[in-house]
Design a protein around this motif. Sequence first.
Motif, PDB file in Angstrom:
ATOM      1  N   THR A 175      -4.712 -15.286  -5.031  1.00  0.00           N
ATOM      2  CA  THR A 175      -4.424 -13.889  -5.380  1.00  0.00           C
ATOM      3  C   THR A 175      -4.366 -13.070  -4.095  1.00  0.00           C
ATOM      4  O   THR A 175      -5.203 -13.243  -3.205  1.00  0.00           O
ATOM      5  CB  THR A 175      -5.511 -13.321  -6.302  1.00  0.00           C
ATOM      6  OG1 THR A 175      -5.571 -14.090  -7.501  1.00  0.00           O
ATOM      7  CG2 THR A 175      -5.205 -11.874  -6.665  1.00  0.00           C
ATOM      8  N   ARG A 185      -4.891  -3.036  -5.608  1.00  0.00           N
ATOM      9  CA  ARG A 185      -4.415  -3.851  -6.723  1.00  0.00           C
ATOM     10  C   ARG A 185      -4.333  -5.301  -6.268  1.00  0.00           C
ATOM     11  O   ARG A 185      -4.338  -5.595  -5.064  1.00  0.00           O
ATOM     12  CB  ARG A 185      -3.048  -3.383  -7.241  1.00  0.00           C
ATOM     13  CG  ARG A 185      -1.891  -3.579  -6.270  1.00  0.00           C
ATOM     14  CD  ARG A 185      -0.607  -2.998  -6.836  1.00  0.00           C
ATOM     15  NE  ARG A 185       0.524  -3.170  -5.920  1.00  0.00           N
ATOM     16  CZ  ARG A 185       1.592  -3.921  -6.182  1.00  0.00           C
ATOM     17  NH1 ARG A 185       1.684  -4.566  -7.340  1.00  0.00           N
ATOM     18  NH2 ARG A 185       2.585  -4.018  -5.305  1.00  0.00           N
ATOM     19  N   THR A 186      -4.285  -6.199  -7.232  1.00  0.00           N
ATOM     20  CA  THR A 186      -4.184  -7.626  -6.934  1.00  0.00           C
ATOM     21  C   THR A 186      -2.916  -8.186  -7.553  1.00  0.00           C
ATOM     22  O   THR A 186      -2.480  -7.754  -8.624  1.00  0.00           O
ATOM     23  CB  THR A 186      -5.404  -8.398  -7.473  1.00  0.00           C
ATOM     24  OG1 THR A 186      -5.493  -8.223  -8.891  1.00  0.00           O
ATOM     25  CG2 THR A 186      -6.681  -7.907  -6.823  1.00  0.00           C
ATOM     26  N   VAL A 187      -2.321  -9.148  -6.865  1.00  0.00           N
ATOM     27  CA  VAL A 187      -1.083  -9.785  -7.313  1.00  0.00           C
ATOM     28  C   VAL A 187      -1.243 -11.293  -7.150  1.00  0.00           C
ATOM     29  O   VAL A 187      -1.594 -11.756  -6.057  1.00  0.00           O
ATOM     30  CB  VAL A 187       0.131  -9.305  -6.487  1.00  0.00           C
ATOM     31  CG1 VAL A 187       1.407 -10.007  -6.941  1.00  0.00           C
ATOM     32  CG2 VAL A 187       0.296  -7.798  -6.589  1.00  0.00           C
ATOM     33  N   GLU A 191       3.562 -14.469  -7.845  1.00  0.00           N
ATOM     34  CA  GLU A 191       4.394 -13.319  -8.201  1.00  0.00           C
ATOM     35  C   GLU A 191       4.603 -12.379  -7.017  1.00  0.00           C
ATOM     36  O   GLU A 191       5.261 -11.349  -7.150  1.00  0.00           O
ATOM     37  CB  GLU A 191       3.746 -12.546  -9.361  1.00  0.00           C
ATOM     38  CG  GLU A 191       3.580 -13.366 -10.626  1.00  0.00           C
ATOM     39  CD  GLU A 191       2.804 -12.635 -11.710  1.00  0.00           C
ATOM     40  OE1 GLU A 191       2.643 -11.395 -11.579  1.00  0.00           O
ATOM     41  OE2 GLU A 191       2.353 -13.285 -12.660  1.00  0.00           O
ATOM     42  N   PHE A 192       4.039 -12.737  -5.873  1.00  0.00           N
ATOM     43  CA  PHE A 192       4.101 -11.858  -4.703  1.00  0.00           C
ATOM     44  C   PHE A 192       5.500 -11.832  -4.085  1.00  0.00           C
ATOM     45  O   PHE A 192       6.003 -10.772  -3.708  1.00  0.00           O
ATOM     46  CB  PHE A 192       3.072 -12.323  -3.678  1.00  0.00           C
ATOM     47  CG  PHE A 192       3.032 -11.489  -2.430  1.00  0.00           C
ATOM     48  CD1 PHE A 192       2.473 -10.223  -2.441  1.00  0.00           C
ATOM     49  CD2 PHE A 192       3.551 -11.973  -1.234  1.00  0.00           C
ATOM     50  CE1 PHE A 192       2.438  -9.450  -1.292  1.00  0.00           C
ATOM     51  CE2 PHE A 192       3.515 -11.213  -0.081  1.00  0.00           C
ATOM     52  CZ  PHE A 192       2.966  -9.954  -0.107  1.00  0.00           C
ATOM     53  N   VAL A 205       6.811  -7.923  -3.633  1.00  0.00           N
ATOM     54  CA  VAL A 205       6.553  -6.807  -4.554  1.00  0.00           C
ATOM     55  C   VAL A 205       5.710  -5.724  -3.895  1.00  0.00           C
ATOM     56  O   VAL A 205       5.254  -4.796  -4.568  1.00  0.00           O
ATOM     57  CB  VAL A 205       5.849  -7.303  -5.835  1.00  0.00           C
ATOM     58  CG1 VAL A 205       6.730  -8.291  -6.578  1.00  0.00           C
ATOM     59  CG2 VAL A 205       4.487  -7.934  -5.512  1.00  0.00           C
TER      60      VAL A 205
END
Length: 333
Positions: A175, A185-187, A191-192, A205
Amino acid sequence: MKPFGYVRPASTDEAVRLCAAGPGARFLGGGTNLVDLMKLGVETPRILVDVSGLPLDRVTRTPEGGLSIGATVRNSDLAAHPDVTGSYPVLSGALLAGASGQLRNAATTGGNLLQRTRCRYFQDVSKPCNKRLPGSGCPAYAEGGRDFAILGYSSECVATDPSDMAVALAALDATVVLVGPEGERTVPVTEFHRLPGENPDQDTVIRPGELITEVVLPPPAPGTVSRYRKARDRASYAFALVSVAATLRVESGRVESATLAFGGVAPRPWRAHRAEAELRGAPATPAAFQHAVIAELAEARPLDGNAFKVDLARRLALDVLGDLTERQPAPIG
């Protein structure tokens, strides 16, 4: 090189505020990619916000038993860290497979995630490139050369992501923690990075002004083994034609859990979700591995010059999964 400003913030909050103050600001860590792009004229920042002095250079255990990796931890330090070599060897292997020792001594965790493609059209400002100048075209798509993507690309861009580290992080379900003007926030790392679609200039992102502060790894499940393997034109100092990162846990001859990610085949690290679904609960045999990997690569769309990547990816994945099966710890009792 065009003139630019330079500032060393005293805190993460100040760094974010400086970068969000106006267009053209860039965070600077090790600079191993950004400075090269500035020399080529690809990047022309108004100001560099140097975050290398911020207290983001630590590797610590999380309360859950995972690992927190600060954004400015150097690649060499991370590769040699005992918690990484002991619990996450796939990550150590990926880091050691990337670049030279000198570059690993300078490159940072956050910078590695943000490095940009080495596509020759992107790096040559005399050529059109949709990633560098949206709407200008993609000569690579028509060329269909051997270095380009076979998965996840679009007619706007066929460039591949160059990171070895990010492929391992994808297999580890890492993450990314971001801090920006709107807070933290965390991604998920899977999905980054973005697929190009109609906006190939947007690699990730990340929102304007956001800074990567850490990467968090979950604790490895007991009995899980992992490995990274990379195929390239030279034995070292070369980007992947195809790479594979995998984790595997086998119980009673069947796959209890498996993760698989490919590098060198897509605009972002390619997490092989379909193959993982096929492997879950399957017998840990070459035939089952072959079935799963072929199912994943069935959606590949090779270009004229890189069809070999499909077979190379299959062979590498089967080699890694076979090796991990042999490394499974002996049953207790």
